[in-house]
Design an enzyme around this catalytic site. Structure first.
Site, PDB file in Angstrom:
ATOM      1  N   ALA A  95      -1.865  -0.834 -11.953  1.00 56.71           N
ATOM      2  CA  ALA A  95      -1.418   0.253 -12.210  1.00 56.71           C
ATOM      3  C   ALA A  95      -1.923   1.482 -11.064  1.00 56.71           C
ATOM      4  O   ALA A  95      -1.108   2.231 -10.885  1.00 56.71           O
ATOM      5  CB  ALA A  95      -1.774   0.695 -13.570  1.00 56.71           C
TER       6      ALA A  95
ATOM      7  N   THR B 162     -16.459   3.955   7.135  1.00 60.03           N
ATOM      8  CA  THR B 162     -17.406   4.511   6.114  1.00 60.03           C
ATOM      9  C   THR B 162     -17.541   3.408   5.184  1.00 60.03           C
ATOM     10  O   THR B 162     -16.820   2.492   4.962  1.00 60.03           O
ATOM     11  CB  THR B 162     -16.580   5.769   5.296  1.00 60.03           C
TER      12      THR B 162
ATOM     13  N   TYR C 174      -5.655  -2.428 -12.245  1.00 62.20           N
ATOM     14  CA  TYR C 174      -5.538  -2.558 -10.999  1.00 62.20           C
ATOM     15  C   TYR C 174      -4.297  -2.273 -10.094  1.00 62.20           C
ATOM     16  O   TYR C 174      -3.870  -1.550  -9.497  1.00 62.20           O
ATOM     17  CB  TYR C 174      -6.237  -3.846 -10.357  1.00 62.20           C
TER      18      TYR C 174
ATOM     19  N   LYS D 294      -2.364   0.779  -8.121  1.00 59.52           N
ATOM     20  CA  LYS D 294      -1.650   0.540  -6.632  1.00 59.52           C
ATOM     21  C   LYS D 294      -0.259   1.118  -6.748  1.00 59.52           C
ATOM     22  O   LYS D 294       0.208   1.624  -5.884  1.00 59.52           O
ATOM     23  CB  LYS D 294      -1.721  -0.890  -6.398  1.00 59.52           C
TER      24      LYS D 294
ATOM     25  N   VAL E 175     -15.566   8.146  -2.081  1.00 60.61           N
ATOM     26  CA  VAL E 175     -14.391   8.806  -1.933  1.00 60.61           C
ATOM     27  C   VAL E 175     -14.188   9.440  -3.443  1.00 60.61           C
ATOM     28  O   VAL E 175     -13.204   9.844  -3.550  1.00 60.61           O
ATOM     29  CB  VAL E 175     -13.336   7.862  -1.864  1.00 60.61           C
TER      30      VAL E 175
END
Length: 233
Positions: free
Chosen positions: A143, A37, A141, A145, A56
Site C-alpha cells: 500500500a 545518507t 508495504y 508503494k 526522512v
C-alpha cells in the site's frame, strides 16, 4: 534526459543494499560527488562520497540536509522500511511507520529539494517503487508503494515547469538484506542500479527493472485477480 558524468547526486538510504548499489554505479558513471545518507552514517573509502545523517521521517532532519547540500542535481528517494504488517492483523503503528518513511519521507525530500533542483537547472528526481505498487499480496508495504507511485506521477506534473526529470522505478526483488529471507528469484542490486541509471540517462519517466515487474504491469489491463504477486517462482 540526465547526464550522470559530472553530476552531484543524493542517495537516501545510500549506505547499504540497493542504495549502496546506486552510489557505486553513480561513481562508475563519473558522478563528481555523491551524498549517501543514513540514520547512522558510516564513512566511505571513496573521497567522492560524503556520508550524511538523515531521518526522512523528521522534518528538521530533512530541512537541515537541504540547507547543507545545495549543489545536488540528481536525487534518489531510496530510503524505505519493510515490516511484516498485514492490513487486518498487523500492528497499526508499524503500518503508520511505513507510510511515514516510504511515502511522506520521499515527499519531504521532494518538497525540500525542488527549489535546489530548480536552481541547478532541473536535474532529476528518482523514486524507488516496487512491483507491489500494482500487485496484491504485499499488505501495508504494498500500500505504501502504491501511494508512492501516485505521488511520483503527480510530482512529475508539478515539477515539469522547472525541467526536472521525475523517474518512477519499479522492480521485484533485488538481492539485499531486506528480502534475504524470501524464497523468490532476485536480481543483483548492481544489475538493478545499472538498469535504473540507463533509464535515467535515456530520459525515461518510468523504469521497469525485471521481467516479473513487466508481467504485473501488463496484467493491469486485466481482472484484478490477476494482480497477485507470485513469490514462489
Amino acid at each position: 534526459m540526465t547526464t550522470i558524468a559530472g553530476s552531484v547526486a543524493l542517495v537516501t538510504g545510500g549506505r547499504r543494499g540497493l542504495g549502496k548499489a546506486f552510489v557505486d554505479e553513480l561513481l562508475v558513471r563519473g558522478a563528481k560527488k555523491v551524498y549517501a545518507t543514513a540514520r547512522k552514517p558510516a564513512p566511505s573509502d571513496d573521497e567522492r562520497v560524503e556520508a550524511l545523517a538523515l531521518d526522512v521521517t523528521d522534518d528538521a532532519s530533512v530541512a537541515a540536509l537541504a540547507e547543507r547540500v545545495r549543489d545536488v542535481d540528481v536525487i534518489f528517494n531510496n530510503a524505505g522500511v519493510l515490516y511484516p504488517a498485514p492490513l487486518l492483523t498487523g500492528d497499526l503503528q508499524q503500518v503508520k511507520d511505513m507510510f511515514d518513511t516510504n511515502v511522506y519521507g520521499p515527499l519531504r525530500i521532494a518538497k525540500a529539494f525542488a527549489p535546489i533542483l530548480a536552481d541547478n537547472g532541473g536535474g532529476a528526481l528518482v523514486d524507488i517503487h516496487s512491483l507491489l505498487s500494482w500487485g496484491a499480496g504485499g499488505g501495508a508495504y504494498g500500500a505504501t508503494k502504491a501511494a508512492l507511485w501516485s505521488l511520483t506521477n503527480s510530482l512529475r506534473i508539478e515539477l515539469a515547469g522547472q525541467n526536472t526529470q521525475v523517474v518512477g522505478v519499479h522492480l521485484g526483488f533485488a538481492d539485499t538484506d531486506m528480502v534475504a529471507a524470501l524464497p523468490v528469484e532476485k536480481i543483483s542490486a548492481a544489475d538493478a542500479a545499472r538498469i535504473v541509471l540507463d533509464g535515467v540517462e535515456r530520459g525515461d519517466s518510468e523504469v521497469l527493472v525485471d521481467d516479473v515487474t513487466r508481467e504485473i504491469k501488463a496484467a493491469l489491463a486485466g481482472p484484478v485477480e490477476g494482480l497477485t504477486v507470485p513469490i514462489n517462482r
